[in-house]
Design a protein around this motif. Structure first.
Motif, PDB file in Angstrom:
ATOM      1  N   GLN A  99       0.831  -1.210   0.000  1.00 52.39           N
ATOM      2  CA  GLN A  99       0.000   0.000   0.000  1.00 52.39           C
ATOM      3  C   GLN A  99       0.860   1.253   0.000  1.00 52.39           C
ATOM      4  N   ASN A 100       1.905   1.236   0.802  1.00 56.16           N
ATOM      5  CA  ASN A 100       2.804   2.394   0.846  1.00 56.16           C
ATOM      6  C   ASN A 100       3.493   2.598  -0.501  1.00 56.16           C
ATOM      7  N   LYS A 103       0.945   4.149  -2.843  1.00 57.51           N
ATOM      8  CA  LYS A 103       0.751   5.567  -2.526  1.00 57.51           C
ATOM      9  C   LYS A 103       1.908   6.396  -3.059  1.00 57.51           C
ATOM     10  N   LYS A 107       1.827   9.386  -5.880  1.00 56.71           N
ATOM     11  CA  LYS A 107       2.390  10.723  -5.640  1.00 56.71           C
ATOM     12  C   LYS A 107       3.384  11.083  -6.731  1.00 56.71           C
TER      13      LYS A 107
END
Length: 111
Positions: A99-100, A103, A107
């Motif tokens: 998930q990180n 993300k 970005k």
């Protein structure tokens, strides 16, 4: 593959044991195990008193076998639950990392 089938069979037996004995928590397994161990001690003591009476021992021996089997099952459940919990924690950690990473990619794409 064979190892996985063996694990599945063991987990299935443990599941039925938990359902049959209405056990839902680790504490209940502990109580069940301690109760079985105390019954084993009591029956072993009674059996030693009945060595001269052959009629009573087969029933006690059968009950002792069942209780010992239950204690082994409880120990296996403890061991397996720890292993499964560690595996679950590892999977959660991998999911969080994924998930990180997603993300971070989003970005980077926005920039």
């Amino acid at each position: 593959m064979r190892e996985e089938i063996i694990k599945f069979d063991r987990y299935q037996k443990q599941f039925h044991f938990l359902i049959d004995n209405d056990i839902e928590t680790i504490e209940q397994i502990n109580v069940f195990k301690e109760s079985a161990e105390s019954k084993i001690k009591e029956l072993t003591l009674n059996r030693s008193r009945l060595y001269n009476k052959p009629d009573a021992k087969p029933e006690i021996n059968k009950e002792l076998r069942e209780l010992r089997k239950d204690v082994r099952t409880c120990k296996n459940i403890f061991e397996d639950s720890e292993r499964i919990q560690e595996h679950q924690n590892y999977v959660v950690q991998l999911e969080q990392q994924a998930q990180n990473a997603n993300k971070q990619r989003l970005k980077d794409m926005e920039r």
